[in-house]
Scaffold this motif. Sequence first.
Motif, PDB file in Angstrom:
ATOM      1  N   ALA A   1       0.738  -1.151  -0.007  1.00  0.00           N
ATOM      2  CA  ALA A   1      -0.044  -0.031  -0.134  1.00  0.00           C
ATOM      3  C   ALA A   1       0.760   1.287  -0.066  1.00  0.00           C
ATOM      4  CB  ALA A   1      -0.968   0.108   1.278  1.00  0.00           C
ATOM      5  N   ASN A   2       1.911   1.110   0.673  1.00  0.00           N
ATOM      6  CA  ASN A   2       2.878   2.259   0.509  1.00  0.00           C
ATOM      7  C   ASN A   2       3.190   2.938  -0.715  1.00  0.00           C
ATOM      8  OD1 ASN A   2       2.912   2.770   3.093  1.00  0.00           O
ATOM      9  ND2 ASN A   2       4.577   1.117   3.598  1.00  0.00           N
TER      10      ASN A   2
ATOM     11  N   ILE B   1      -5.094   7.961  -9.499  1.00  0.00           N
ATOM     12  CA  ILE B   1      -3.658   8.777  -9.216  1.00  0.00           C
ATOM     13  C   ILE B   1      -3.258   9.315 -10.550  1.00  0.00           C
ATOM     14  CG2 ILE B   1      -1.452   8.599  -8.410  1.00  0.00           C
ATOM     15  CD1 ILE B   1      -2.397   6.475  -6.251  1.00  0.00           C
TER      16      ILE B   1
ATOM     17  N   THR C   1       1.222   8.841  -5.251  1.00  0.00           N
ATOM     18  CA  THR C   1       0.592  10.006  -5.096  1.00  0.00           C
ATOM     19  C   THR C   1       1.384  11.233  -4.593  1.00  0.00           C
ATOM     20  OG1 THR C   1      -1.295   8.703  -4.047  1.00  0.00           O
ATOM     21  CG2 THR C   1      -1.152  10.999  -3.411  1.00  0.00           C
ATOM     22  N   SER C   2       2.238  10.758  -4.179  1.00  0.00           N
ATOM     23  CA  SER C   2       3.358  11.946  -3.710  1.00  0.00           C
ATOM     24  C   SER C   2       4.255  12.474  -4.931  1.00  0.00           C
ATOM     25  CB  SER C   2       4.705  11.570  -2.815  1.00  0.00           C
ATOM     26  OG  SER C   2       5.470  12.564  -2.628  1.00  0.00           O
TER      27      SER C   2
ATOM     28  N   LEU D   1       1.394   3.247  -3.479  1.00  0.00           N
ATOM     29  CA  LEU D   1       0.228   4.181  -3.789  1.00  0.00           C
ATOM     30  C   LEU D   1       0.694   5.265  -3.203  1.00  0.00           C
ATOM     31  CD1 LEU D   1      -2.961   2.071  -3.362  1.00  0.00           C
ATOM     32  CD2 LEU D   1      -1.689   2.354  -5.681  1.00  0.00           C
ATOM     33  N   GLU D   2       1.026   5.406  -1.840  1.00  0.00           N
ATOM     34  CA  GLU D   2       1.412   6.879  -1.308  1.00  0.00           C
ATOM     35  C   GLU D   2       2.582   7.551  -2.028  1.00  0.00           C
ATOM     36  OE1 GLU D   2       2.101   6.255   2.732  1.00  0.00           O
ATOM     37  OE2 GLU D   2       0.233   5.378   3.318  1.00  0.00           O
ATOM     38  N   LEU D   3       3.592   6.715  -2.315  1.00  0.00           N
ATOM     39  CA  LEU D   3       4.936   7.224  -3.171  1.00  0.00           C
ATOM     40  C   LEU D   3       4.387   7.728  -4.520  1.00  0.00           C
ATOM     41  CD1 LEU D   3       7.973   7.586  -3.545  1.00  0.00           C
ATOM     42  CD2 LEU D   3       7.935   5.256  -4.243  1.00  0.00           C
TER      43      LEU D   3
END
Length: 365
Positions: free
Chosen positions: A46-47, A109, A53-54, A49-51
């Motif tokens: 899941a991390n 995204i 998005t960033s 997806l955060e990367l």
Amino acid sequence: MMKIPNRKVEFLGLNDLVFDPQNPRLPEKLKHSSEDEVINYMLEDANLLELMTSIAEQGFFDGEPLLVVPSLSTKGKFEVVEGNRRLTAVKVLNKDNWDGFRKKAVNDIIQNAKVKPPSLLPVLKYESKGEIMEYLGYRHITGVKEWDSIAKARYMRYLFDQLDPIQHSERYKEIARIIGSKPNYVARIIAGLGVFDVIKDNEFFGIKGIDEDGSNFSLLTTAMSYREITRFIGLESNQEFDAASLKSDHLKSLTEWIYKETEGKTRIGESRNLGKLAKIVASPRAMIAFASQGRSIDEAILLTDEPKNVFSKSLNSSLSYLSSASGIMHLFEDSEKDFISTLNEIRTMSISIRTVMQARIDEAE
């Protein structure tokens, strides 16, 4: 901490960059899979997806270049030894439409990106992996971007295989120096990976829901930290792996006890019960109850020497506390009825225990 020698940052196109087939974070089954298969696996984190998005909102940070080496399998390409997550993120962001894992979240995204994803990425080029593997040890094993347990183990075994074929103990010392750890820890983790690979080759003995993730591996290496369990599966030491000496039926049993769930629970219940399991496998009587009769781990432990050991420790602790109480009586003059009541209970219980113990001794004689 070691530092990588200064090198000039260059920029390479996405098509020139390929995933490292020996990436310790990839399971063995994906070592030489297609790019989309690797990306799908990476998207399970899941991390990532955060990367993505960033990067989609703020752009790619050029200050931390990817570390690459010439690909041995594809001429003109470069394998990304460090930075595969960032490479994944940018490759996916550059797609018009993603049709793989987490399709909706990924496409949201991509479509809502505020910054156009780069088509070139900053890299530092090296001639071989050996030049940067020591750096990776610091960064991902003792550093701030820690790998999970199985990725660490694969990295350590990679180093072990790359070092000169000197004595094992010397190779363990060298790896321990590289990652800032101890040789016996390195040896145990590499041996544990060998055992885990055998379990994996046996398709986890038909157990559903278990795979190559770090938590599964960590549970096995914790079990192998107990000498009795290591010997139960056929290894003389948890620091030396010998596939030929493994007892397949015992390894299957251990795998089922620690991984197979029935009604949401395994036979050991919690990882802290591995200590009890170690005592059980060392006791023939307890093993019959646990393995053959299906008794619980708490029931089986009563058939080992553990109750006797607890009894002995309890008696010695009681004597120690009573000695302390006796030694400080002179420090106060007042007395309370509660003290007398407690002492009477102690005397009654002590006499009762002594009577039972004496009767057992008389019967034995």
